[in-house]
Design a protein around this motif. Structure first.
Motif, PDB file in Angstrom:
ATOM      1  N   LYS A 144       0.832  -1.184   0.000  1.00 53.61           N
ATOM      2  CA  LYS A 144       0.000   0.000   0.000  1.00 53.61           C
ATOM      3  C   LYS A 144       0.877   1.249   0.000  1.00 53.61           C
ATOM      4  O   LYS A 144       1.914   1.292   0.638  1.00 53.61           O
ATOM      5  CB  LYS A 144      -0.885  -0.012   1.254  1.00 53.61           C
ATOM      6  N   TYR A 204       1.779  11.343   2.963  1.00 56.37           N
ATOM      7  CA  TYR A 204       1.894  11.859   4.327  1.00 56.37           C
ATOM      8  C   TYR A 204       2.713  13.136   4.311  1.00 56.37           C
ATOM      9  O   TYR A 204       3.565  13.323   3.433  1.00 56.37           O
ATOM     10  CB  TYR A 204       2.609  10.850   5.241  1.00 56.37           C
ATOM     11  N   ASP A 208       5.521  10.210  -0.333  1.00 55.15           N
ATOM     12  CA  ASP A 208       4.776   9.048  -0.802  1.00 55.15           C
ATOM     13  C   ASP A 208       5.369   7.870  -0.036  1.00 55.15           C
ATOM     14  O   ASP A 208       6.536   7.530  -0.228  1.00 55.15           O
ATOM     15  CB  ASP A 208       4.953   8.869  -2.309  1.00 55.15           C
ATOM     16  N   GLU A 268      -1.174  11.778   7.864  1.00 50.85           N
ATOM     17  CA  GLU A 268      -1.757  11.354   6.584  1.00 50.85           C
ATOM     18  C   GLU A 268      -2.498  12.498   5.919  1.00 50.85           C
ATOM     19  O   GLU A 268      -3.292  13.193   6.553  1.00 50.85           O
ATOM     20  CB  GLU A 268      -2.702  10.178   6.800  1.00 50.85           C
ATOM     21  N   SER A 294       0.675   5.610   0.424  1.00 47.70           N
ATOM     22  CA  SER A 294      -0.149   6.721   0.894  1.00 47.70           C
ATOM     23  C   SER A 294       0.697   7.981   0.953  1.00 47.70           C
ATOM     24  O   SER A 294       1.919   7.921   1.082  1.00 47.70           O
ATOM     25  CB  SER A 294      -0.700   6.445   2.293  1.00 47.70           C
TER      26      SER A 294
END
Length: 83
Positions: free
Chosen positions: A2, A6, A46, A20, A4
């Motif tokens: 995964k 931040y 990332d 986040e 995400s």
């Protein structure tokens, strides 16, 4: 695996505190040593996570970071000029 986005909020003793994007109430703590050689406070990252949820790696999204810093700077100037 995964991935995400931040923001590196701060370095706090031996940890980097990541917030986040889009869910600022969600924070992650990463060992400071894994980021401090290339990431600064305020950088947008990332972040990739291993399937077990542990930290894998991160890269700085420089263009997005620069845009955010300019937006914040512009807002501060705008607020200063209102006084």
């Amino acid at each position: 695996m995964k991935s995400s986005k931040y923001t590196l909020d701060r370095y706090d003793e031996e940890f980097a505190v990541l917030v986040e994007k889009g869910n600022e109430s969600h924070q992650e703590l990463i060992e400071r040593s894994k980021l401090e050689s290339y990431a600064k406070e305020g950088d947008i990252l990332d972040v990739e996570w291993n399937p077990d949820g542990s930290f894998k790696e991160a890269s700085v999204l420089q263009e997005e970071t620069d845009t955010r810093k300019k937006d914040v700077s512009d807002l501060i100037e705008k607020l200063k000029n209102k006084q």
